[in-house]
Design an enzyme around this catalytic site. Structure first.
Site, PDB file in Angstrom:
ATOM      1  N   THR A  11      34.014  50.757  36.463  1.00  0.00           N
ATOM      2  CA  THR A  11      35.048  51.514  35.743  1.00  0.00           C
ATOM      3  C   THR A  11      36.302  50.671  35.512  1.00  0.00           C
ATOM      4  OG1 THR A  11      35.937  52.466  37.781  1.00  0.00           O
ATOM      5  CG2 THR A  11      34.241  53.740  36.651  1.00  0.00           C
ATOM      6  N   ARG A  13      38.422  47.284  33.793  1.00  0.00           N
ATOM      7  CA  ARG A  13      38.518  46.786  32.404  1.00  0.00           C
ATOM      8  C   ARG A  13      37.284  45.970  32.018  1.00  0.00           C
ATOM      9  NH1 ARG A  13      44.458  46.648  33.547  1.00  0.00           N
ATOM     10  NH2 ARG A  13      43.761  45.534  35.381  1.00  0.00           N
ATOM     11  N   THR A  93      38.435  36.427  39.968  1.00  0.00           N
ATOM     12  CA  THR A  93      39.289  35.269  40.232  1.00  0.00           C
ATOM     13  C   THR A  93      40.181  35.551  41.437  1.00  0.00           C
ATOM     14  OG1 THR A  93      40.976  36.062  38.693  1.00  0.00           O
ATOM     15  CG2 THR A  93      39.314  34.544  37.805  1.00  0.00           C
ATOM     16  N   HIS A 147      48.929  37.070  30.372  1.00  0.00           N
ATOM     17  CA  HIS A 147      47.930  38.126  30.563  1.00  0.00           C
ATOM     18  C   HIS A 147      48.605  39.490  30.615  1.00  0.00           C
ATOM     19  CE1 HIS A 147      45.345  34.753  31.807  1.00  0.00           C
ATOM     20  NE2 HIS A 147      44.336  35.559  31.511  1.00  0.00           N
ATOM     21  N   HIS A 148      47.784  40.521  30.509  1.00  0.00           N
ATOM     22  CA  HIS A 148      48.226  41.921  30.574  1.00  0.00           C
ATOM     23  C   HIS A 148      48.946  42.218  31.899  1.00  0.00           C
ATOM     24  CE1 HIS A 148      44.882  42.662  33.335  1.00  0.00           C
ATOM     25  NE2 HIS A 148      44.223  41.810  32.562  1.00  0.00           N
ATOM     26  N   LYS A 151      47.182  42.385  35.614  1.00  0.00           N
ATOM     27  CA  LYS A 151      46.498  41.269  36.292  1.00  0.00           C
ATOM     28  C   LYS A 151      47.113  41.034  37.659  1.00  0.00           C
ATOM     29  CE  LYS A 151      44.794  36.574  35.688  1.00  0.00           C
ATOM     30  NZ  LYS A 151      43.477  36.950  36.234  1.00  0.00           N
TER      31      LYS A 151
HETATM   32  P1  NAD Z   1      40.340  45.910  36.924  1.00  0.00           P
HETATM   33  O1  NAD Z   1      41.372  46.118  37.971  1.00  0.00           O
HETATM   34  O2  NAD Z   1      40.470  46.635  35.621  1.00  0.00           O
HETATM   35  O3  NAD Z   1      38.891  46.256  37.509  1.00  0.00           O
HETATM   36  C1  NAD Z   1      38.454  45.834  38.775  1.00  0.00           C
HETATM   37  C2  NAD Z   1      37.463  46.867  39.287  1.00  0.00           C
HETATM   38  O4  NAD Z   1      36.957  46.420  40.536  1.00  0.00           O
HETATM   39  C3  NAD Z   1      38.130  48.234  39.514  1.00  0.00           C
HETATM   40  O5  NAD Z   1      37.323  49.248  38.967  1.00  0.00           O
HETATM   41  C4  NAD Z   1      38.238  48.324  41.042  1.00  0.00           C
HETATM   42  O6  NAD Z   1      38.097  49.658  41.512  1.00  0.00           O
HETATM   43  C5  NAD Z   1      37.059  47.458  41.485  1.00  0.00           C
HETATM   44  N1  NAD Z   1      37.362  46.879  42.811  1.00  0.00           N
HETATM   45  C6  NAD Z   1      38.404  46.075  43.128  1.00  0.00           C
HETATM   46  N2  NAD Z   1      38.387  45.792  44.440  1.00  0.00           N
HETATM   47  C7  NAD Z   1      37.315  46.433  44.946  1.00  0.00           C
HETATM   48  C8  NAD Z   1      36.769  46.539  46.254  1.00  0.00           C
HETATM   49  N3  NAD Z   1      37.344  45.928  47.318  1.00  0.00           N
HETATM   50  N4  NAD Z   1      35.628  47.248  46.416  1.00  0.00           N
HETATM   51  C9  NAD Z   1      35.036  47.856  45.357  1.00  0.00           C
HETATM   52  N5  NAD Z   1      35.527  47.822  44.098  1.00  0.00           N
HETATM   53  C10 NAD Z   1      36.658  47.107  43.908  1.00  0.00           C
HETATM   54  O7  NAD Z   1      40.285  44.337  36.691  1.00  0.00           O
HETATM   55  P2  NAD Z   1      39.608  43.533  35.479  1.00  0.00           P
HETATM   56  O8  NAD Z   1      40.635  43.245  34.443  1.00  0.00           O
HETATM   57  O9  NAD Z   1      38.328  44.177  35.105  1.00  0.00           O
HETATM   58  O10 NAD Z   1      39.327  42.134  36.210  1.00  0.00           O
HETATM   59  C11 NAD Z   1      38.471  42.050  37.346  1.00  0.00           C
HETATM   60  C12 NAD Z   1      38.389  40.600  37.801  1.00  0.00           C
HETATM   61  O11 NAD Z   1      37.792  39.812  36.758  1.00  0.00           O
HETATM   62  C13 NAD Z   1      39.765  39.948  38.069  1.00  0.00           C
HETATM   63  O12 NAD Z   1      39.639  39.065  39.163  1.00  0.00           O
HETATM   64  C14 NAD Z   1      40.048  39.169  36.777  1.00  0.00           C
HETATM   65  O13 NAD Z   1      40.924  38.080  36.961  1.00  0.00           O
HETATM   66  C15 NAD Z   1      38.661  38.720  36.421  1.00  0.00           C
HETATM   67  N6  NAD Z   1      38.414  38.394  35.005  1.00  0.00           N
HETATM   68  C16 NAD Z   1      37.605  37.332  34.776  1.00  0.00           C
HETATM   69  C17 NAD Z   1      37.250  36.993  33.488  1.00  0.00           C
HETATM   70  C18 NAD Z   1      36.276  35.859  33.274  1.00  0.00           C
HETATM   71  O14 NAD Z   1      35.929  35.511  32.124  1.00  0.00           O
HETATM   72  N7  NAD Z   1      35.779  35.260  34.353  1.00  0.00           N
HETATM   73  C19 NAD Z   1      37.749  37.723  32.410  1.00  0.00           C
HETATM   74  C20 NAD Z   1      38.585  38.809  32.670  1.00  0.00           C
HETATM   75  C21 NAD Z   1      38.903  39.144  33.983  1.00  0.00           C
END
Ligand code: NAD
Length: 256
Positions: A11, A13, A93, A147-148, A151
Site C-alpha cells: 500500500t 507509493r 534505500t 524528492h517528494h 522521503k
Molecule cells: P512509502 O512510505 O510510500 O511505502 C513504504 C511501505 O512500506 C509502506 O506501505 C509501509 O507501511 C511499508 N513498511 C515500511 N516499514 C515497514 C516495516 N518495518 N514492516 C512492514 N512494512 C513496512 O515509501 P515508497 O516511496 O514506496 O518507498 C519505499 C522505499 O523504496 C524507500 O526506501 C525508497 O527510497 C525506495 N525507492 C526506491 C526506488 C528504486 O528505484 N530503487 C524508487 C522509489 C523509491
C-alpha cells in the site's frame, strides 16, 4: 519466464505502482503484504498483514518477492526468503552497513538483488557521470537531488551510488560535504551534496562539473514511479533464474 510474484509494502507509493505495472503486464501475484493491512485491495489484489509474510511464503512459494519498504522490514523479509528459498528484489534505500551485511548473508542462501534506482536512464547517468569526471579531473563536482516530501532517507540511495562512482573516477582524496552554512569556502577535493524535499517530485538527480570558465550539468528526472517498477519487475524475472548470490542492479542492468 513469467514469474509469479509476491509484493511487500503493497500500500506504499512504490508497492502500489509495482502492483499497477504487474497488472498491466498480466503478471500473476501470489500475495501482497503491508504493515497493518486491514482488508484493503490494491489493483484487485488483497493485501495481507506483513506478520503473515513467512506463512504466505511457505504456502505460496512465489518465484520472487518484490520489496519496496524500509531497511528493517527488508532485512526481515530477506531472512525469511533465505529460509524458504525464495529470491528477493529490493528497491529499499537507506541501509546501514549491518543491514547490507545481513542482506549479503541472505544472498548465500538465495538470490538477493538490491537496486537503489531501477530506472534505465539513471543507469546511463551513472556511466555518463563516471566518464565526465574521469575526463575533467580538475573540475569541481557538486550533486543535487530532489524528492517528494515523504522521503525518509537523505541523501537518496541513488545519490550515494552516484557519489561512489564519482569518487571511483577521481584521483586523489575526496570529501563529501553535505550542504554549506556560514564561512564555508570550497576546498579542493570536496564533493558538495545537496538534498531538497518538496511536494510530490518523483526523483531528480543532477551532477554539476565546473571549471575552466565552463560548466557541464548531467541531469535525470523520473516522470513517473512506473519507471522504477518496470525495472524492478524486469529484475525479478531475471533473478528468479539465477543462483544464490548478492546482486546489485547496476551491475546486471545491461543484461535485462
Ligand atoms: P512509502 O512510505 O510510500 O511505502 C513504504 C511501505 O512500506 C509502506 O506501505 C509501509 O507501511 C511499508 N513498511 C515500511 N516499514 C515497514 C516495516 N518495518 N514492516 C512492514 N512494512 C513496512 O515509501 P515508497 O516511496 O514506496 O518507498 C519505499 C522505499 O523504496 C524507500 O526506501 C525508497 O527510497 C525506495 N525507492 C526506491 C526506488 C528504486 O528505484 N530503487 C524508487 C522509489 C523509491
Amino acid at each position: 519466464m513469467t514469474p509469479r510474484l509476491a509484493v511487500t509494502g503493497a500500500t506504499g507509493r512504490m508497492g502500489k505502482t509495482v502492483l499497477a505495472v504487474a497488472r498491466e503486464r498480466g503478471l500473476d501475484i501470489a500475495f501482497a503484504v503491508n504493515r497493518d493491512a486491514d482488508g484493503e485491495h490494491v489493483e484487485g489484489v488483497p493485501v495481507r498483514p506483513s506478520a503473515e509474510f513467512e506463512a504466505l511464503l511457505d504456502e505460496e512459494r512465489p518465484d520472487a518477492v518484490v520489496d519496496f519498504t524500509g531497511p528493517e522490514a527488508t532485512v526481515a523479509y530477506a531472512g525469511a526468503c533465505a529460509t524458504y528459498g525464495v529470491p528477493l528484489v529490493t528497491g529499499t534505500t537507506g541501509f546501514s552497513e549491518a543491514d547490507v551485511a545481513a542482506l549479503e548473508e541472505a544472498g548465500t542462501a538465495v538470490p538477493i538483488l538490491v537496486g537503489a534506482n531501477f530506472s534505465r536512464g539513471v543507469q546511463a547517468l551513472l556511466d555518463a557521470v563516471e566518464s565526465a569526471v574521469a575526463d575533467l579531473p580538475e573540475y569541481d563536482v557538486e550533486l543535487l537531488e530532489t524528492h517528494h516530501n515523504g522521503k525518509r532517507d537523505a541523501p537518496s540511495g541513488t545519490a550515494k551510488v552516484l557519489l561512489d562512482r564519482i569518487e571511483g573516477a577521481r584521483e586523489g582524496a575526496t570529501e563529501r560535504v553535505h550542504g554549506r552554512e556560514g564561512e564555508a569556502p570550497r576546498e579542493a577535493g570536496e564533493i558538495g551534496v545537496h538534498a531538497r524535499r518538496a511536494g510530490d517530485v518523483t526523483g531528480e538527480h543532477e551532477v554539476l562539473l565546473a571549471g575552466n570558465h565552463e560548466s557541464l550539468e548531467l541531469t535525470h528526472r523520473a516522470g513517473s514511479r512506473s519507471v522504477f517498477a518496470e525495472g524492478a519487475l524486469d529484475a525479478a524475472a531475471w533473478l528468479a533464474e539465477q543462483p544464490a548470490d548478492y546482486y546489485r542492479f547496476e551491475t546486471i542492468a545491461s543484461q535485462l
